[in-house]
Design a protein around this motif. Structure first.
Motif, PDB file in Angstrom:
ATOM      1  N   THR A  51       0.855  -1.189   0.000  1.00 37.11           N
ATOM      2  CA  THR A  51       0.000   0.000   0.000  1.00 37.11           C
ATOM      3  C   THR A  51       0.892   1.240   0.000  1.00 37.11           C
ATOM      4  O   THR A  51       2.071   1.184   0.366  1.00 37.11           O
ATOM      5  N   GLN A  52       0.302   2.361  -0.385  1.00 35.10           N
ATOM      6  CA  GLN A  52       1.063   3.609  -0.405  1.00 35.10           C
ATOM      7  C   GLN A  52       1.616   3.935   0.977  1.00 35.10           C
ATOM      8  O   GLN A  52       2.776   4.320   1.113  1.00 35.10           O
ATOM      9  N   ARG A  53       0.805   3.779   1.997  1.00 32.29           N
ATOM     10  CA  ARG A  53       1.252   4.090   3.361  1.00 32.29           C
ATOM     11  C   ARG A  53       2.435   3.220   3.758  1.00 32.29           C
ATOM     12  O   ARG A  53       3.446   3.713   4.278  1.00 32.29           O
ATOM     13  N   ASP A  54       2.347   1.922   3.485  1.00 29.77           N
ATOM     14  CA  ASP A  54       3.440   1.017   3.847  1.00 29.77           C
ATOM     15  C   ASP A  54       4.692   1.295   3.019  1.00 29.77           C
ATOM     16  O   ASP A  54       5.806   1.203   3.529  1.00 29.77           O
ATOM     17  N   LEU A  55       4.510   1.642   1.743  1.00 28.66           N
ATOM     18  CA  LEU A  55       5.666   1.966   0.905  1.00 28.66           C
ATOM     19  C   LEU A  55       6.353   3.241   1.379  1.00 28.66           C
ATOM     20  O   LEU A  55       7.580   3.324   1.403  1.00 28.66           O
ATOM     21  N   ALA A  56       5.569   4.235   1.775  1.00 29.79           N
ATOM     22  CA  ALA A  56       6.151   5.487   2.290  1.00 29.79           C
ATOM     23  C   ALA A  56       6.949   5.209   3.556  1.00 29.79           C
ATOM     24  O   ALA A  56       8.065   5.716   3.729  1.00 29.79           O
ATOM     25  N   ARG A  57       6.401   4.386   4.427  1.00 28.38           N
ATOM     26  CA  ARG A  57       7.106   4.033   5.670  1.00 28.38           C
ATOM     27  C   ARG A  57       8.394   3.270   5.351  1.00 28.38           C
ATOM     28  O   ARG A  57       9.447   3.557   5.898  1.00 28.38           O
ATOM     29  N   PHE A  58       8.317   2.310   4.432  1.00 27.24           N
ATOM     30  CA  PHE A  58       9.478   1.502   4.057  1.00 27.24           C
ATOM     31  C   PHE A  58      10.579   2.376   3.446  1.00 27.24           C
ATOM     32  O   PHE A  58      11.754   2.216   3.757  1.00 27.24           O
ATOM     33  N   ALA A  59      10.179   3.319   2.575  1.00 23.62           N
ATOM     34  CA  ALA A  59      11.151   4.169   1.885  1.00 23.62           C
ATOM     35  C   ALA A  59      11.580   5.372   2.728  1.00 23.62           C
ATOM     36  O   ALA A  59      12.451   6.131   2.308  1.00 23.62           O
ATOM     37  N   LYS A  60      10.942   5.545   3.880  1.00 25.94           N
ATOM     38  CA  LYS A  60      11.239   6.662   4.779  1.00 25.94           C
ATOM     39  C   LYS A  60      11.015   8.010   4.096  1.00 25.94           C
ATOM     40  O   LYS A  60      11.858   8.903   4.139  1.00 25.94           O
ATOM     41  N   VAL A  61       9.847   8.120   3.437  1.00 23.52           N
ATOM     42  CA  VAL A  61       9.438   9.384   2.838  1.00 23.52           C
ATOM     43  C   VAL A  61       8.010   9.690   3.292  1.00 23.52           C
ATOM     44  O   VAL A  61       7.289   8.810   3.761  1.00 23.52           O
ATOM     45  N   GLU A  62       7.625  10.938   3.135  1.00 21.13           N
ATOM     46  CA  GLU A  62       6.275  11.352   3.501  1.00 21.13           C
ATOM     47  C   GLU A  62       5.273  10.851   2.454  1.00 21.13           C
ATOM     48  O   GLU A  62       5.636  10.525   1.326  1.00 21.13           O
TER      49      GLU A  62
END
Length: 152
Positions: A51-62
């Motif tokens: 998901t977008q939220r999980d990908l943002a967390r994984f990539a350490k971006v907002e």
């Protein structure tokens, strides 16, 4: 004591990071990837996030920059979104075959760039550098998490 700010670890690491980024971008662009795509590609391929939220967390971006990148990746035929059956407000993201097919070549290009950038380093020095940078990143993450929010 006057400290040369251009010789500090922070400045030197920043210069090295920009150099690696330029090298990597030049090698990935012909394959249709950008350097920012890497964490997303890896997370999706390895099933670490969908998901977008999980990908943002994984990539350490907002979230907003991740949303923009995912929109570009979808436009470029690298990913596909579909409704999340568990959460109607969210989408599941998967890699398209075109991205999967080009990933091995991208990995080879990046590893070759790393080897070239570390020319003259011994295997022990390379391992030590990786260890030091890993510790540095952990320290920086810890410090960032300890800092009170400066947002109004």
């Amino acid at each position: 004591m006057d400290l040369d700010v251009l010789a500090t670890p922070g400045h030197l690491v920043s210069l090295a990071a920009r150099g690696f980024a330029r090298l990597s971008e030049a090698r990935l662009k012909p394959l249709g990837f950008g350097l920012g795509h890497l964490p997303v590609l890896v997370a999706l391929r390895e099933g670490r996030a969908s998901t977008q939220r999980d990908l943002a967390r994984f990539a350490k971006v907002e979230q907003p920059p991740m949303a923009q990148m995912l929109a570009r990746m979808e436009r470029d035929g690298l990913i596909q979104r579909s409704p999340d059956p568990d959460d109607g407000r969210s989408s599941r993201i998967v890699l398209k075959e075109a991205a999967l097919a080009r990933m091995p070549e991208a990995v080879v290009a990046l590893l070759q760039g790393n080897r070239e950038a570390l020319e003259g380093f011994t295997a022990a020095e390379t391992q030590q550098l990786v260890g030091l940078l890993t510790r540095l990143i952990a320290n920086l993450d810890r410090l960032a998490n300890e800092q009170p929010s400066r947002r109004p």
